[in-house]
Design a protein around this motif. Structure first.
Motif, mmCIF file in Angstrom:
data_model
loop_
_atom_site.group_PDB
_atom_site.id
_atom_site.type_symbol
_atom_site.label_atom_id
_atom_site.label_comp_id
_atom_site.label_asym_id
_atom_site.label_seq_id
_atom_site.Cartn_x
_atom_site.Cartn_y
_atom_site.Cartn_z
ATOM 1 N N SER A 62 0.982 -1.343 -0.010
ATOM 2 C CA SER A 62 -0.114 -0.140 -0.156
ATOM 3 C C SER A 62 0.858 1.230 -0.038
ATOM 4 N N GLY A 83 -1.606 5.285 1.117
ATOM 5 C CA GLY A 83 -3.267 5.266 1.032
ATOM 6 C C GLY A 83 -3.706 5.633 -0.367
ATOM 7 N N ASN A 123 -9.498 2.355 10.462
ATOM 8 C CA ASN A 123 -8.804 1.194 10.717
ATOM 9 C C ASN A 123 -7.982 0.807 9.380
ATOM 10 N N PRO A 124 -6.780 0.382 9.570
ATOM 11 C CA PRO A 124 -6.081 -0.214 8.431
ATOM 12 C C PRO A 124 -6.865 -1.426 7.620
ATOM 13 N N ARG A 133 -4.950 -5.533 3.716
ATOM 14 C CA ARG A 133 -4.639 -6.197 4.994
ATOM 15 C C ARG A 133 -4.197 -7.806 4.476
ATOM 16 N N SER A 138 -6.867 5.646 9.012
ATOM 17 C CA SER A 138 -7.100 4.392 8.457
ATOM 18 C C SER A 138 -5.893 3.685 8.019
ATOM 19 N N LEU A 139 -4.820 4.820 7.870
ATOM 20 C CA LEU A 139 -3.667 4.087 7.340
ATOM 21 C C LEU A 139 -2.645 3.442 8.102
ATOM 22 N N PRO A 140 -2.301 2.291 7.736
ATOM 23 C CA PRO A 140 -1.178 1.587 8.557
ATOM 24 C C PRO A 140 0.184 2.367 8.802
#
Length: 277
Positions: free
Chosen positions: A73, A76, A125-126, A152, A253-255
């Motif tokens: 990813s 995002g 959330n991721p 994910r 939301s991004l990891p």
């Protein structure tokens, strides 16, 4: 391009390391020809090693052995996923939020295998991020066939061959290319609906019993008041509306870093889409 630079405050993408003719390169020996689609000046920088076969396609197994994942990813904005046929898919990243319940389509951290249900999740959330792969226009300029791959689990949103009925869950599935019909969805951008190409059912949140057979309940959204985190997404005979947004528009939301998935998760031997025992 400019959109990536604006969203990442100066980040950029570069093509690097075409090592086909350079056997002296430090990680060519014993590994082989490869190239990189690399991020630079970004909070999380990716430089995946994409190994090549003699015909110029990507070597799925060699890339997986080195990287322990098949997808990345990029802040995002877009994702890349290595396909079993040696192609590389590049597609925008989105989140899908149900307009009535306000829950997101979600892959839980503990459930990332074939046939695992896709859940609902209220907060950013991721696990809410999906690659939206566009295929072809179907029935007008705002209606396309798309597939959605979780960043994910790197599995597709899927309807199983034996479970294509209202009330049954929507699951994850690792598709070989070309994309299986169970992972293909007719996306109506004007209405915000997703209809599965295989089953003709719609992506929904409703419960599997009374709500699934009650058009009036679906119309008035009474059953959505009870949607909770971890509830499974469902199929419905009646369309339900979803809000599709670019993932980078919701930074929480991004990891914070790239995740690594065990190689056994993506065995190159293809598995037939048959009911589990």
């Amino acid at each position: 391009g400019k959109a990536f630079a604006d969203a990442t405050h100066g980040g950029y993408i570069c093509l690097m390391g075409f090592e086909t003719n350079n056997p002296l390169h430090d990680d060519h020996s014993g590994q082989g020809a490869h190239w990189h689609l690399a991020e630079r000046r970004c909070p999380v920088q990716h430089t995946p090693h994409l190994y090549l076969k003699e015909d110029g396609s990507i070597d799925f197994d060699s890339t997986l052995r080195r990287e322990r994942t098949i997808g990345w990813s990029y802040d995002g904005i877009f994702g890349i996923r290595v396909q079993h046929d040696g192609s590389l898919c590049i597609a925008p990243l989105v989140t899908l939020r149900h307009k009535s319940s306000l829950h997101h389509l979600h892959v839980r951290e503990s459930l990332q295998q074939d046939r695992n249900e896709i859940a609902m999740w209220r907060d950013p959330n991721p696990g809410n991020i999906w690659m939206m792969e566009y295929h072809h226009i179907h029935g007008g300029p705002h209606r396309r066939h798309v597939s959605l791959c979780s960043t994910r689990s790197w599995r597709y949103m899927h309807v199983l061959l034996s479970r294509g009925m209202a009330g049954h869950p929507v699951v994850q599935w690792r598709d070989p290319a070309p994309i299986d019909a169970g992972s293909m969805w007719s996306f109506d951008a004007d209405r915000g609906t997703f209809r599965n190409v295989r089953s003709g059912t719609y992506l929904a949140t409703q419960a599997p019993a009374a709500a699934a057979s009650s058009p009036s309940a679906t119309h008035h959204h009474h059953h959505h008041h009870g949607v909770k985190d971890r509830d499974p997404s469902r199929q419905s005979n009646t369309p339900e509306e979803w809000e599709c947004k670019h993932a980078y528009s919701n930074p929480s939301s991004l990891p914070s870093s790239s995740s690594s998935i065990p190689s056994s998760t993506f065995s190159s031997s293809l598995v037939a889409d048959v009911p589990s025992s």
